[in-house]
Design a protein around this motif. Structure first.
Motif, PDB file in Angstrom:
ATOM      1  N   LEU A 110       0.787  -1.234   0.000  1.00 27.39           N
ATOM      2  CA  LEU A 110       0.000   0.000   0.000  1.00 27.39           C
ATOM      3  C   LEU A 110       0.820   1.286   0.000  1.00 27.39           C
ATOM      4  O   LEU A 110       0.276   2.367  -0.228  1.00 27.39           O
ATOM      5  CB  LEU A 110      -0.930   0.022   1.220  1.00 27.39           C
ATOM      6  CG  LEU A 110      -2.048  -1.008   1.214  1.00 27.39           C
ATOM      7  CD1 LEU A 110      -2.737  -1.044   2.583  1.00 27.39           C
ATOM      8  CD2 LEU A 110      -3.046  -0.712   0.104  1.00 27.39           C
ATOM      9  N   THR A 111       2.121   1.187   0.264  1.00 24.33           N
ATOM     10  CA  THR A 111       2.940   2.386   0.397  1.00 24.33           C
ATOM     11  C   THR A 111       3.942   2.497  -0.744  1.00 24.33           C
ATOM     12  O   THR A 111       4.178   1.536  -1.473  1.00 24.33           O
ATOM     13  CB  THR A 111       3.684   2.375   1.746  1.00 24.33           C
ATOM     14  OG1 THR A 111       4.576   1.266   1.802  1.00 24.33           O
ATOM     15  CG2 THR A 111       2.700   2.308   2.908  1.00 24.33           C
ATOM     16  N   ASN A 112       4.523   3.672  -0.890  1.00 23.09           N
ATOM     17  CA  ASN A 112       5.535   3.875  -1.922  1.00 23.09           C
ATOM     18  C   ASN A 112       6.889   3.323  -1.524  1.00 23.09           C
ATOM     19  O   ASN A 112       7.692   2.964  -2.385  1.00 23.09           O
ATOM     20  CB  ASN A 112       5.659   5.359  -2.259  1.00 23.09           C
ATOM     21  CG  ASN A 112       4.387   5.891  -2.854  1.00 23.09           C
ATOM     22  OD1 ASN A 112       3.595   6.514  -2.159  1.00 23.09           O
ATOM     23  ND2 ASN A 112       4.154   5.632  -4.128  1.00 23.09           N
ATOM     24  N   ALA A 113       7.157   3.296  -0.223  1.00 25.79           N
ATOM     25  CA  ALA A 113       8.418   2.757   0.287  1.00 25.79           C
ATOM     26  C   ALA A 113       8.220   2.388   1.750  1.00 25.79           C
ATOM     27  O   ALA A 113       7.384   2.980   2.435  1.00 25.79           O
ATOM     28  CB  ALA A 113       9.538   3.788   0.151  1.00 25.79           C
ATOM     29  N   TRP A 114       8.974   1.422   2.212  1.00 24.93           N
ATOM     30  CA  TRP A 114       8.951   1.072   3.629  1.00 24.93           C
ATOM     31  C   TRP A 114      10.295   0.447   3.966  1.00 24.93           C
ATOM     32  O   TRP A 114      11.045   0.031   3.084  1.00 24.93           O
ATOM     33  CB  TRP A 114       7.794   0.122   3.967  1.00 24.93           C
ATOM     34  CG  TRP A 114       8.117  -1.321   3.726  1.00 24.93           C
ATOM     35  CD1 TRP A 114       8.064  -1.990   2.536  1.00 24.93           C
ATOM     36  CD2 TRP A 114       8.597  -2.264   4.687  1.00 24.93           C
ATOM     37  NE1 TRP A 114       8.467  -3.287   2.703  1.00 24.93           N
ATOM     38  CE2 TRP A 114       8.800  -3.485   4.022  1.00 24.93           C
ATOM     39  CE3 TRP A 114       8.865  -2.186   6.055  1.00 24.93           C
ATOM     40  CZ2 TRP A 114       9.277  -4.621   4.661  1.00 24.93           C
ATOM     41  CZ3 TRP A 114       9.337  -3.322   6.700  1.00 24.93           C
ATOM     42  CH2 TRP A 114       9.521  -4.515   6.003  1.00 24.93           C
ATOM     43  N   GLY A 115      10.592   0.390   5.242  1.00 21.66           N
ATOM     44  CA  GLY A 115      11.840  -0.231   5.650  1.00 21.66           C
ATOM     45  C   GLY A 115      11.949  -0.308   7.153  1.00 21.66           C
ATOM     46  O   GLY A 115      11.082   0.145   7.892  1.00 21.66           O
ATOM     47  N   PRO A 118      18.161  -0.623  12.334  1.00 22.54           N
ATOM     48  CA  PRO A 118      18.519  -0.525  13.748  1.00 22.54           C
ATOM     49  C   PRO A 118      18.599   0.948  14.157  1.00 22.54           C
ATOM     50  O   PRO A 118      18.944   1.811  13.357  1.00 22.54           O
ATOM     51  CB  PRO A 118      19.904  -1.177  13.819  1.00 22.54           C
ATOM     52  CG  PRO A 118      20.007  -2.015  12.588  1.00 22.54           C
ATOM     53  CD  PRO A 118      19.176  -1.334  11.549  1.00 22.54           C
ATOM     54  N   ALA A 119      18.247   1.210  15.400  1.00 21.66           N
ATOM     55  CA  ALA A 119      18.326   2.561  15.958  1.00 21.66           C
ATOM     56  C   ALA A 119      18.828   2.435  17.390  1.00 21.66           C
ATOM     57  O   ALA A 119      18.865   1.334  17.940  1.00 21.66           O
ATOM     58  CB  ALA A 119      16.953   3.227  15.921  1.00 21.66           C
ATOM     59  N   ASP A 120      19.197   3.536  17.978  1.00 21.72           N
ATOM     60  CA  ASP A 120      19.671   3.512  19.361  1.00 21.72           C
ATOM     61  C   ASP A 120      18.636   2.830  20.257  1.00 21.72           C
ATOM     62  O   ASP A 120      17.509   3.292  20.355  1.00 21.72           O
ATOM     63  CB  ASP A 120      19.924   4.928  19.874  1.00 21.72           C
ATOM     64  CG  ASP A 120      21.133   5.572  19.222  1.00 21.72           C
ATOM     65  OD1 ASP A 120      21.995   4.829  18.719  1.00 21.72           O
ATOM     66  OD2 ASP A 120      21.212   6.809  19.224  1.00 21.72           O
ATOM     67  N   GLY A 121      19.031   1.738  20.869  1.00 19.68           N
ATOM     68  CA  GLY A 121      18.147   1.042  21.803  1.00 19.68           C
ATOM     69  C   GLY A 121      17.038   0.238  21.174  1.00 19.68           C
ATOM     70  O   GLY A 121      16.139  -0.210  21.869  1.00 19.68           O
ATOM     71  N   GLY A 122      17.057   0.031  19.863  1.00 18.52           N
ATOM     72  CA  GLY A 122      15.991  -0.740  19.226  1.00 18.52           C
ATOM     73  C   GLY A 122      16.009  -0.618  17.726  1.00 18.52           C
ATOM     74  O   GLY A 122      17.043  -0.794  17.089  1.00 18.52           O
ATOM     75  N   LYS A 123      14.857  -0.291  17.153  1.00 15.72           N
ATOM     76  CA  LYS A 123      14.754  -0.175  15.694  1.00 15.72           C
ATOM     77  C   LYS A 123      13.706   0.859  15.318  1.00 15.72           C
ATOM     78  O   LYS A 123      12.858   1.235  16.120  1.00 15.72           O
ATOM     79  CB  LYS A 123      14.393  -1.518  15.073  1.00 15.72           C
ATOM     80  CG  LYS A 123      12.985  -1.985  15.391  1.00 15.72           C
ATOM     81  CD  LYS A 123      12.667  -3.280  14.682  1.00 15.72           C
ATOM     82  CE  LYS A 123      11.368  -3.892  15.126  1.00 15.72           C
ATOM     83  NZ  LYS A 123      11.323  -4.341  16.508  1.00 15.72           N
ATOM     84  N   ASP A 124      13.798   1.318  14.080  1.00 11.95           N
ATOM     85  CA  ASP A 124      12.788   2.170  13.458  1.00 11.95           C
ATOM     86  C   ASP A 124      12.168   1.382  12.314  1.00 11.95           C
ATOM     87  O   ASP A 124      12.884   0.821  11.485  1.00 11.95           O
ATOM     88  CB  ASP A 124      13.409   3.443  12.870  1.00 11.95           C
ATOM     89  CG  ASP A 124      13.970   4.373  13.911  1.00 11.95           C
ATOM     90  OD1 ASP A 124      13.557   4.289  15.086  1.00 11.95           O
ATOM     91  OD2 ASP A 124      14.825   5.207  13.552  1.00 11.95           O
ATOM     92  N   VAL A 125      10.855   1.351  12.260  1.00  9.95           N
ATOM     93  CA  VAL A 125      10.126   0.776  11.125  1.00  9.95           C
ATOM     94  C   VAL A 125       9.324   1.931  10.539  1.00  9.95           C
ATOM     95  O   VAL A 125       8.641   2.650  11.266  1.00  9.95           O
ATOM     96  CB  VAL A 125       9.204  -0.386  11.553  1.00  9.95           C
ATOM     97  CG1 VAL A 125       8.537  -1.002  10.338  1.00  9.95           C
ATOM     98  CG2 VAL A 125       9.986  -1.440  12.336  1.00  9.95           C
TER      99      VAL A 125
END
Length: 146
Positions: A110-115, A118-125
């Motif tokens: 449904l989206t144009n991009a996703w990803g 890893p980020a400080d202390g966890g992750k970004d989605v």
């Protein structure tokens, strides 16, 4: 809802605890910001996809605590859900008969991009949906010289 919100012209950030009781309020917050930014055409898809990412925090991490960030882009919006789990999500084989497991496949479709990264202390989605602002915003931009 445990939350600390910061609003700005092009960005909104909220620390929250994902609970079933909070999800409706969070969806309304996302909808309100996108409409304020004149991206009403993508509200339904953005709210659905954000809900999927938030639900994944609740189901697949040890803590329901996360940060929701909405970023207004020149050609749409980027929504990021940051949690404290270092495990990156994987899009599995789509099984239409399964009761679960279609969330990220839907976000991808449904989206144009996703990803995810890893980020400080966890992750970004995150995901992005591209959209042209409504005519009202375009008219204001032309008259203000922006």
């Amino acid at each position: 809802m445990t939350a600390v919100g910061k609003a700005g012209g092009r960005k909104y950030r909220q620390e929250l605890m994902v609970t079933p009781e909070n999800l409706a309020s969070i969806r309304r917050i996302i909808s309100a910001h996108l409409r304020h930014w004149d991206y009403g055409a993508i509200v339904d898809i953005a709210v659905y996809c954000a809900n999927e990412l938030l639900t994944n925090v609740r189901q697949h991490t040890e803590s329901a605590q996360c940060v929701l960030t909405l970023m207004r882009l020149p050609a749409g919006v980027r929504i990021v859900v940051s949690d404290m789990s270092a495990e990156l999500p994987k899009v599995g084989e789509l099984d239409y008969f399964a009761e679960r497991g279609r969330g990220l496949a839907s976000v991808k479709a449904l989206t144009n991009a996703w990803g995810a990264q890893p980020a400080d202390g966890g992750k970004d989605v995150w995901f992005e949906i591209h959209c042209v602002p409504s005519r009202r915003e375009a008219a204001v931009s032309r008259t203000s010289g922006a």
